[in-house]
Design a protein around this motif. Structure first.
Motif, short mmCIF file in Angstrom:
data_model
loop_
_atom_site.label_atom_id
_atom_site.label_comp_id
_atom_site.label_asym_id
_atom_site.label_seq_id
_atom_site.Cartn_x
_atom_site.Cartn_y
_atom_site.Cartn_z
N UNK A 30 34.45 32.47 51.76
CA UNK A 30 35.62 31.70 51.30
C UNK A 30 35.49 30.24 51.73
N UNK A 31 34.96 30.02 52.92
CA UNK A 31 34.74 28.64 53.38
C UNK A 31 33.80 27.91 52.44
N UNK A 32 32.76 28.60 51.96
CA UNK A 32 31.83 27.97 51.02
C UNK A 32 32.45 27.75 49.65
N UNK A 33 33.42 28.59 49.29
CA UNK A 33 34.08 28.43 47.99
C UNK A 33 34.99 27.20 47.98
N UNK A 34 35.41 26.76 49.15
CA UNK A 34 36.24 25.55 49.21
C UNK A 34 37.67 25.77 48.76
N UNK A 35 38.17 27.00 48.86
CA UNK A 35 39.56 27.28 48.52
C UNK A 35 40.26 27.84 49.75
N UNK A 36 41.59 27.89 49.73
CA UNK A 36 42.32 28.41 50.88
C UNK A 36 42.19 29.92 50.94
N UNK A 37 42.46 30.45 52.14
CA UNK A 37 42.40 31.90 52.29
C UNK A 37 43.40 32.59 51.38
N UNK A 38 44.59 32.03 51.26
CA UNK A 38 45.61 32.63 50.40
C UNK A 38 45.18 32.63 48.93
N UNK A 39 44.53 31.56 48.52
CA UNK A 39 44.04 31.51 47.13
C UNK A 39 43.01 32.61 46.87
N UNK A 40 42.13 32.83 47.83
CA UNK A 40 41.14 33.87 47.67
C UNK A 40 41.80 35.25 47.63
N UNK A 41 42.71 35.49 48.55
CA UNK A 41 43.36 36.79 48.61
C UNK A 41 44.15 37.08 47.33
N UNK A 42 44.73 36.06 46.74
CA UNK A 42 45.48 36.25 45.49
C UNK A 42 44.59 36.78 44.37
N UNK A 43 43.30 36.46 44.44
CA UNK A 43 42.38 36.94 43.41
C UNK A 43 42.21 38.45 43.46
N UNK A 44 42.50 39.07 44.60
CA UNK A 44 42.36 40.51 44.73
C UNK A 44 43.68 41.25 44.82
N UNK A 45 44.78 40.55 44.50
CA UNK A 45 46.11 41.17 44.59
C UNK A 45 46.72 41.28 43.19
N UNK A 46 47.14 42.48 42.86
CA UNK A 46 47.74 42.69 41.54
C UNK A 46 49.06 41.94 41.43
N UNK A 47 49.83 41.96 42.50
CA UNK A 47 51.09 41.22 42.58
C UNK A 47 51.11 40.49 43.92
N UNK A 48 51.96 39.46 44.06
CA UNK A 48 52.01 38.74 45.35
C UNK A 48 52.37 39.65 46.52
N UNK A 49 53.04 40.78 46.24
CA UNK A 49 53.48 41.68 47.31
C UNK A 49 52.43 42.74 47.66
N UNK A 50 51.30 42.75 46.98
CA UNK A 50 50.29 43.79 47.20
C UNK A 50 49.88 43.85 48.67
N UNK A 51 49.67 45.07 49.17
CA UNK A 51 49.38 45.26 50.59
C UNK A 51 47.90 45.41 50.89
N UNK A 52 47.05 45.48 49.84
CA UNK A 52 45.61 45.59 50.03
C UNK A 52 44.89 44.76 48.99
N UNK A 53 43.63 44.49 49.27
CA UNK A 53 42.76 43.74 48.36
C UNK A 53 42.07 44.73 47.44
N UNK A 54 42.21 44.54 46.13
CA UNK A 54 41.66 45.48 45.15
C UNK A 54 40.45 44.88 44.45
N UNK A 55 39.33 45.58 44.52
CA UNK A 55 38.10 45.08 43.89
C UNK A 55 38.23 45.05 42.37
#
Length: 847
Positions: A338-363
């Motif tokens: 994620x550091x190499x991607x140059x985006x925030x941690x929250x931005x990265x996590x959003x890419x793996x969340x179906x909804x903002x409230x999701x409790x796990x990262x989904x591939x």
């Protein structure tokens, strides 16, 4: 004690040198003349080798090799196989050469999968996903489409099923001996093992690269079992789907990120990447990082290239079956990327969340958001997937969620018996297994009934012998009185209607549905005029206790005096047993919970061999049944509970067997031929073989996805194009709150004649966007009770004038059908240089 190893190769006579090359290419696995050649060397050793030619060649005596070198018939057969192999490799008139079109000179697709079922001699598979991946690669070779595979080289094959006296499944994990597999370690320019470095949390591990030649193409495998790695990292690739959640995420990083690094180390430059299920989706991160560094562009710009050139196939029709990881594991292993991607941690996590409230990262979600070409593996599965993941495209009608479907197929040459193949060559075409045109397969009707039935009975007899051999081995190990030799000789009868069921023992596949009413089943099995026998096989996941209970239940039913010798469970289901079963049964049973079977392919394999289907309308069979050449188990659309559903559908199953299937099978003419059954066999092969094959499937991937991804990748790699698209997206984001549409169409109070001209008008505001940045659409169709349209036609409207900040859009339409018509107005972003406008979603409906 330290044990050292070294390799000894057979000293092949000069006129047999080709055997070495043949042993190192998995092409042999789907070519009977090659397999028969190995059988002629030593039939018993070939059986012991589990179809590993290199093991056979290492085990056969030098004396035997010298004998064979002087055997005229053997040498002629060897030369014949070499001719077939050379003609295959050197053929310039392949499907790809005839269909590739312009601009495909550097086309290459990298196909990533966690498992591959190329052949028994390469045990890096577990079930349907691996069978499909293997067939995909083999068809790519046959078609000569430039597709290479990426996977993991497991130290241990998938679980070997070991039953105890109670029928409870235990597991053994035999080690793969690379020296005897058709694989080769890759070397760098200095002759050292070719490895790649893979950051894993705060550590860097190494993975060695192996190559498996598969016909005209290659499968590349990564292996972490290296002395340079710490013990906990050496075991990452020890076992398919092995270990805990932490080991699973390590495997997926090695496959995805390590796979991209491997391609770079090999000097290969794919233009398209295909993610087969979500396991390898982390490859998208490494691709973005590499493009950012190579081109000196931003994350958003690099993402455009990766998104437009990536294909994702989902195989899972239930949310729980998808791959999820706790946020803590994602942070532990993905933070450096994620550091190499140059985006925030929250931005990265959003890419793996179906909804903002999701409790796990989904591939799966991660792949859905970062790939432009998305599909399920059957039409029904595509529909289920659109419904399942609709929240990712909020505001978009479910029918337009950009997940389409490409129905699975099977590699005909791998699964059709050589006896059946010879029939097809004789009466259809010499290249029937690579030519699936209807004009070829319509000729199946010309096969004489006597020959077709004789071939089928021959395969059925071989199946029964194989089952008895397996039961003998089981008896020897368990020492159970039921399995005495005298009893085993009476197990099954080639003259009895035989129904097969073999698959992974996941509970939704309902392996025990047949046993819902044992008394009625006993009447069916023991009918004096029309008896029926059943063969079961399959493994449960080592952690699936309920699946193991199903196996135990069937095992104990096998011991029940009512079913003795007539219902059998065969231990340790694998590719070899699967081949015997699909080539020998009369009917293939499939009764999952609808719609939980994404596709299923075992029934397709049986169909190639003349087996008839008895199936729930689910997966691929939902696209076929009900038909006259198979049987569909039809229940109700709604049930009050699971018990009612199983009661209704088990009774429907019994009724079909008792009143339709058995009578058709035992209806014979004066020559004891089941003419109506043979007609069903021919009709089934004629209808199913031309479509449900992986040649058609891979051609479809190429034409619908790969060529488009290749095209858009070429456009986006043009200097400055990604910056233009990134700016366009930023403008869309900034101005979308100011975008609106208002209907200006005069009220239609009176009925409109079919064919009359109707003018629709709308006022549109775009903020600072220009008309060429968007598309304004009229949607016409029939309104659905669930919202949106049941059937819809999108019609682009034209900008005809501007008044201040408001644009006037119009379009004329002539209604083609009578009755009620519904319409809606909307605005979507538009850019000719992107594959579709739906990701990320921006849509403005008239309010």
């Amino acid at each position: 004690m330290k044990i050292h190893s070294f390799k000894v190769t057979p000293n092949l006579p000069e006129n047999m040198k080709f055997l070495e090359e043949l042993s190192n290419n998995m092409w042999f696995a789907w070519n009977w003349p090659a397999i028969n050649l190995f059988l002629k060397i030593d039939k018993e050793l070939w059986r012991q080798s589990r179809r590993m030619p290199k093991w056979l060649m290492a085990s056969v005596s030098q004396k035997r090799l010298e004998e064979l070198s002087k055997d005229k018939d053997f040498i002629e057969h060897l030369k014949y196989v070499e001719t077939l192999y050379r003609d295959y490799q050197n053929n310039k008139n392949t499907w790809f050469e005839q269909n590739k079109g312009q601009g495909k000179e550097n086309f290459l697709t990298a196909y990533f999968s966690m498992e591959y079922g190329i052949g028994e001699g390469l045990p890096i598979y577990s079930g349907g996903l691996g069978m499909l991946s293997g067939d995909h690669i083999k068809s790519a070779s046959d078609l000569d489409i430039p597709i290479i595979g990426l996977g993991l080289f497991y130290q241990k094959g998938y679980v070997k099923q070991v039953l105890n006296k109670d029928g409870w499944q235990g597991e053994d994990y035999p080690e793969n001996d690379w020296a005897h597999l058709s694989v080769e370690p890759l070397k760098d320019k200095d002759g050292n093992s070719l490895t790649v470095d893979i950051p894993l949390g705060r550590e860097i591990i190494k993975a060695m690269l192996w190559r498996v030649p598969v016909g005209r193409t290659s499968l590349y495998l990564l292996d972490t079992n290296l002395p340079e790695n710490a013990p906990q990292h050496r075991t990452i690739t020890e076992q398919l789907y092995g270990g805990d959640r932490e080991n699973r995420i390590k495997q997926e990083i090695v496959l995805g990120i390590g796979g991209v690094k491997a391609l770079k180390a090999l000097g290969l430059k794919p233009t398209v990447f295909h993610i087969n299920e979500g396991h390898s989706a982390f490859l998208l991160c490494q691709r973005i990082i590499d493009i950012m560094q190579e081109k000196g562009i931003t994350f958003k710009e690099a993402r455009e290239i990766v998104w437009a050139t990536s294909v994702f196939t989902t195989h899972t029709p239930v949310i729980a079956g998808n791959e999820y990881f706790d946020f803590s594991l994602i942070k532990k292993y993905m933070e450096p990327y994620v550091l190499q991607l140059g985006i925030s941690w929250d931005e990265f996590m959003d890419l793996g969340k179906e909804t903002p409230q999701a409790a796990q990262f989904c591939m799966t979600v991660f792949a859905l958001k970062l790939c432009a070409y998305l599909n399920g593996v059957a039409k029904l599965h595509g529909k289920v997937s659109r419904e399942m993941w609709k929240s990712i495209w909020e505001g978009l009608p479910v029918s337009e969620v950009p997940i389409t479907s490409i129905t699975n197929g099977v590699h005909g040459a791998s699964w059709t018996s050589h006896e059946q193949t010879e029939l097809y060559k004789k009466y259809l075409s010499d290249d029937a297994m690579n030519n699936f045109s209807h004009s070829v397969w319509d000729k199946v009707q010309t096969i004489p009934n006597e020959e077709l039935w004789q071939t089928h009975i021959e395969r059925k007899t071989k199946l029964i012998k194989h089952v008895r051999d397996k039961m003998t081995s089981l008896a020897s190990r368990l020492n159970v009185s039921f399995f005495r030799t005298s009893n085993i000789s009476k197990v099954l009868n080639e003259n009895v209607l035989t129904i097969g069921f073999a698959r992974r023992f996941a509970t939704y596949k309902r392996a025990t549905l047949l046993f819902r009413d044992p008394a009625r089943l006993a009447e069916i099995v023991n009918n004096p005029q029309r008896p029926v026998q059943f063969i079961f096989a399959g493994k449960a996941h080592p952690a699936d206790t309920q699946g193991k209970e199903f196996i135990k239940q069937i095992f104990n039913m096998m011991l029940d005096p009512r079913f003795k010798g007539k219902i059998v469970f065969v231990e340790d289901y694998n590719m070899n047993l699967a081949r015997y079963m699909i080539q020998g049964v009369d009917v293939w049973l499939n009764n999952p919970l609808r719609p939980m079977e994404a596709s299923g392919t075992s029934g397709m394999k049986a169909a190639f061999n003349g087996g008839l289907q008895l199936s729930i309308l689910d997966g691929w069979w939902d696209e076929v049944g009900p038909v006259d050449y198979g049987w569909s188990i039809i229940g109700s659309k709604t049930y009050k509970d699971d018990n009612e559903r199983d009661d209704v559908e088990s009774q429907a199953l019994y009724n079909l067997i008792e009143t339709e299937i058995a009578p058709a099978y035992y209806d014979r003419d004066k020559d004891n031929l089941p003419l109506s059954w043979l007609k069903k066999m021919k009709d089934s092969v004629q209808a199913l073989a031309p479509f449900f094959n992986t040649n058609r499937m891979v051609e479809e991937y190429y034409q619908r996805f790969y060529t488009k991804a290749h095209y858009y990748g070429g456009i986006l790699k043009t200097e400055g194009r990604t910056a233009q698209i990134a700016k366009w997206r930023a403008d869309i984001d900034a101005n979308w709150p100011r975008v609106s549409i208002t209907d200006q169409t005069p009220p239609m109070d009176k009925a409109i004649p079919v064919g009359a001209n109707l003018k629709f008008s709308a006022n549109v505001t775009l903020g600072d966007l220009k008309p060429e940045d968007v598309v304004v659409q009229l949607q016409m169709g029939l309104r659905s009770l669930a919202g949106g349209f049941e059937s819809v036609k999108d019609i682009s409207m034209k900008n005809v004038s501007k008044n201040g900040d408001t644009y006037l859009y119009e379009v004329e339409v002539q209604p083609e059908t009578s009755g009620r018509q519904d319409y809606a107005l909307r605005i979507l972003p538009f850019n000719k240089d992107i594959p579709n406008p739906f990701t990320p979603i921006h849509i403005r409906w008239e309010i």
